[in-house]
Design an enzyme around this catalytic site. Structure first.
Site, PDB file in Angstrom:
ATOM      1  N   HIS A  64      25.131  46.760  20.306  1.00 14.04           N
ATOM      2  CA  HIS A  64      25.983  47.873  19.874  1.00 14.04           C
ATOM      3  C   HIS A  64      26.691  47.476  18.563  1.00 14.04           C
ATOM      4  CE1 HIS A  64      28.807  51.167  20.106  1.00 14.04           C
ATOM      5  NE2 HIS A  64      28.383  51.525  21.294  1.00 14.04           N
ATOM      6  N   GLY A 108      24.091  45.403  24.062  1.00 11.03           N
ATOM      7  CA  GLY A 108      23.453  46.679  24.405  1.00 11.03           C
ATOM      8  C   GLY A 108      21.969  46.683  24.100  1.00 11.03           C
ATOM      9  N   TYR A 138      31.730  47.377  31.725  1.00  6.96           N
ATOM     10  CA  TYR A 138      30.384  47.945  31.660  1.00  6.96           C
ATOM     11  C   TYR A 138      30.322  49.165  32.573  1.00  6.96           C
ATOM     12  CZ  TYR A 138      25.959  47.186  29.380  1.00  6.96           C
ATOM     13  OH  TYR A 138      24.906  47.299  28.524  1.00  6.96           O
TER      14      TYR A 138
HETATM   15  C1  LCV Z   1      28.098  45.122  13.961  1.00  7.23           C
HETATM   16  C2  LCV Z   1      27.087  43.138  13.369  1.00  7.23           C
HETATM   17  C3  LCV Z   1      26.751  42.878  14.713  1.00  7.23           C
HETATM   18  C4  LCV Z   1      27.129  43.845  15.685  1.00  7.23           C
HETATM   19  N1  LCV Z   1      27.807  44.943  15.272  1.00  7.23           N
HETATM   20  O1  LCV Z   1      24.343  36.778  11.379  1.00  7.23           O
HETATM   21  O2  LCV Z   1      26.940  44.333  25.499  1.00  7.23           O
HETATM   22  S1  LCV Z   1      28.242  44.898  25.214  1.00  7.23           S
HETATM   23  O3  LCV Z   1      28.782  45.656  26.311  1.00  7.23           O
HETATM   24  O4  LCV Z   1      29.166  43.869  24.722  1.00  7.23           O
HETATM   25  C5  LCV Z   1      28.004  46.005  23.889  1.00  7.23           C
HETATM   26  C6  LCV Z   1      29.278  46.739  23.594  1.00  7.23           C
HETATM   27  C7  LCV Z   1      27.458  45.305  22.723  1.00  7.23           C
HETATM   28  O5  LCV Z   1      26.290  45.362  22.472  1.00  7.23           O
HETATM   29  O6  LCV Z   1      28.345  44.607  21.935  1.00  7.23           O
HETATM   30  C8  LCV Z   1      27.791  43.847  20.853  1.00  7.23           C
HETATM   31  C9  LCV Z   1      27.280  42.543  21.453  1.00  7.23           C
HETATM   32  N2  LCV Z   1      26.638  41.747  20.382  1.00  7.23           N
HETATM   33  C10 LCV Z   1      27.044  40.499  20.093  1.00  7.23           C
HETATM   34  O7  LCV Z   1      27.974  39.948  20.688  1.00  7.23           O
HETATM   35  C11 LCV Z   1      26.288  39.797  18.991  1.00  7.23           C
HETATM   36  C12 LCV Z   1      27.198  39.746  17.763  1.00  7.23           C
HETATM   37  N3  LCV Z   1      26.495  39.125  16.622  1.00  7.23           N
HETATM   38  C13 LCV Z   1      26.280  37.776  16.589  1.00  7.23           C
HETATM   39  O8  LCV Z   1      26.621  36.998  17.488  1.00  7.23           O
HETATM   40  C14 LCV Z   1      25.573  37.281  15.370  1.00  7.23           C
HETATM   41  O9  LCV Z   1      25.648  38.286  14.364  1.00  7.23           O
HETATM   42  C15 LCV Z   1      24.077  36.978  15.665  1.00  7.23           C
HETATM   43  C16 LCV Z   1      23.976  35.737  16.576  1.00  7.23           C
HETATM   44  C17 LCV Z   1      23.419  38.197  16.336  1.00  7.23           C
HETATM   45  C18 LCV Z   1      23.361  36.701  14.326  1.00  7.23           C
HETATM   46  O10 LCV Z   1      24.065  35.677  13.639  1.00  7.23           O
HETATM   47  P1  LCV Z   1      23.785  35.458  12.081  1.00  7.23           P
HETATM   48  O11 LCV Z   1      24.601  34.284  11.673  1.00  7.23           O
HETATM   49  O12 LCV Z   1      22.323  35.480  11.834  1.00  7.23           O
HETATM   50  P2  LCV Z   1      25.882  37.159  11.106  1.00  7.23           P
HETATM   51  O13 LCV Z   1      26.711  36.913  12.296  1.00  7.23           O
HETATM   52  O14 LCV Z   1      26.289  36.541   9.794  1.00  7.23           O
HETATM   53  O15 LCV Z   1      25.799  38.736  10.936  1.00  7.23           O
HETATM   54  C19 LCV Z   1      25.156  39.285   9.795  1.00  7.23           C
HETATM   55  C20 LCV Z   1      25.806  40.619   9.553  1.00  7.23           C
HETATM   56  O16 LCV Z   1      25.548  41.483  10.670  1.00  7.23           O
HETATM   57  C21 LCV Z   1      26.767  41.954  11.213  1.00  7.23           C
HETATM   58  C22 LCV Z   1      27.788  40.895  10.856  1.00  7.23           C
HETATM   59  O17 LCV Z   1      29.085  41.470  10.887  1.00  7.23           O
HETATM   60  C23 LCV Z   1      27.326  40.517   9.458  1.00  7.23           C
HETATM   61  O18 LCV Z   1      27.753  41.540   8.590  1.00  7.23           O
HETATM   62  P3  LCV Z   1      28.523  41.124   7.227  1.00  7.23           P
HETATM   63  O19 LCV Z   1      27.506  40.324   6.457  1.00  7.23           O
HETATM   64  O20 LCV Z   1      28.895  42.437   6.606  1.00  7.23           O
HETATM   65  O21 LCV Z   1      29.710  40.287   7.668  1.00  7.23           O
HETATM   66  N4  LCV Z   1      26.627  42.086  12.664  1.00  7.23           N
HETATM   67  C24 LCV Z   1      26.038  41.223  13.499  1.00  7.23           C
HETATM   68  N5  LCV Z   1      26.114  41.671  14.759  1.00  7.23           N
HETATM   69  N6  LCV Z   1      26.845  43.712  16.985  1.00  7.23           N
HETATM   70  N7  LCV Z   1      27.751  44.245  12.977  1.00  7.23           N
END
Ligand code: LCV
Length: 279
Positions: A64, A108, A138
């Site tokens: 999400h 999600g 959830y």
């Molecule tokens: C917006 C993002 C996101 C993102 N949203 O890259 O399951 S529930 O109930 O919780 C539900 C509500 C849900 O799905 O919640 C979201 C759950 N997702 C996560 O917890 C994963 C969050 N993301 C990460 O942990 C990392 O981004 C991963 C491991 C996926 C990738 O890491 P990596 O180092 O390759 P970055 O973190 O640097 O992210 C690159 C860009 O993508 C955005 C993040 O903010 C960044 O944007 P900026 O360059 O503008 O800062 N991004 C990543 N995930 N879920 N934006």
């Protein structure tokens, strides 16, 4: 600029998530493009749809779009949420949706994989359902997508730890149908899609809908529904959810504190019960 790429050949549709700058976060805009693709493939009477990432990168989808989640005191996953609409679109599409997974799947997006009919992954795939990291409650439909597919102990481990499960174990516990070498993933996925497309689309459409209806046939009386909703309200009105979202946006680990004296949204002290009484 569309956030997905699509293709259609031999009765098989392809939807490729194509917003890697945001790790294919399931934003309102990206989901709108996916839903439009499903609508187009429904008109073309597609006999199978492959859902994949356009990029061959380490992340399939980061789940999400957290920037689109409410900051506090609002149900973060209401029935009308675009991601919930996408789950229903996948489950009610009249032909099998086959997920082709290279890379990590988060939040999600992990539930989206659970909503797909068949999942083929390669050895780089991992799957994490992460609301516990955000302090996010959830919803019942979401839990059912996991409970109807996986052993309860695995569902609990995934939700309680929010840790990824790797490809080899994902195949063992049933998250994926099969795990294949990365260089064979695309060929194996489309071979499966072609086989499905050679079978009776009318029969398969009826099978898919019957299996959906039967797998969702869970009787919940109004009291139990209100109880479940009360459990969620206690969380999304609570301090954990605010801290979880804030920490994510500030790119820091969340500090979940001891649960304060539970108060209902009107600030009334309750009888100390952390959750509403079981009906
Ligand atoms: C917006 C993002 C996101 C993102 N949203 O890259 O399951 S529930 O109930 O919780 C539900 C509500 C849900 O799905 O919640 C979201 C759950 N997702 C996560 O917890 C994963 C969050 N993301 C990460 O942990 C990392 O981004 C991963 C491991 C996926 C990738 O890491 P990596 O180092 O390759 P970055 O973190 O640097 O992210 C690159 C860009 O993508 C955005 C993040 O903010 C960044 O944007 P900026 O360059 O503008 O800062 N991004 C990543 N995930 N879920 N934006």
């Amino acid at each position: 600029m569309p956030l997905v790429r699509t293709a259609f050949a031999d009765h098989i549709g392809t939807i490729a998530l194509d917003h890697y700058d945001k790790r294919n976060a399931l934003s309102r805009a990206l989901i709108a493009d996916v839903l439009a693709a499903f609508g187009a493939f429904r008109k073309k009477t597609a006999r199978a749809v492959v859902l994949r990432s356009a990029a061959n990168e380490k992340v399939w989808s980061s789940g999400h779009d957290v920037h689109e989640l409410p900051k506090a005191n609002v149900d973060p996953l209401p029935y009308g949420d675009p991601l919930e609409q996408l789950m229903r679109a996948v489950k009610t599409f009249p032909a099998p949706v086959i997920a082709m997974v290279h890379g990590s799947v988060w939040g999600g997006a992990c539930e989206l994989i659970m909503a797909c009919d068949i999942v083929i992954a390669d050895e780089t795939a991992s799957f994490a359902i992460t609301p516990a990291r955000l302090g996010l409650p959830y919803n019942a439909a979401g839990f059912l997508n996991f409970i109807s597919r996986l052993p309860l102990a695995v569902v609990k481990e995934m939700f309680f730890t929010a840790d990824p499960i790797g490809a080899e174990r994902a195949e063992r516990v049933g998250i994926v149908n099969m795990t294949v070498p990365a260089d064979a993933l695309e060929a194996r996925t489309y071979a499966m899609a072609r086989t499905v497309a050679q079978r009776s689309p009318a029969a398969i459409g009826a099978y898919k809908e019957a299996i959906r209806v039967l797998s969702e046939a869970v009787a919940v009386n109004p009291d139990t529904y209100e109880y479940l909703h009360g459990l969620r309200r206690a969380v999304y009105f609570g301090p954990d959810y605010q801290e979880g979202i804030q920490a994510f946006l500030e790119k820091r680990p969340p500090q979940f504190r001891r649960v304060r004296e539970p108060r209902d949204p009107l600030g009334q002290k309750r009888d100390g019960a952390r959750f509403p009484r079981i009906p």
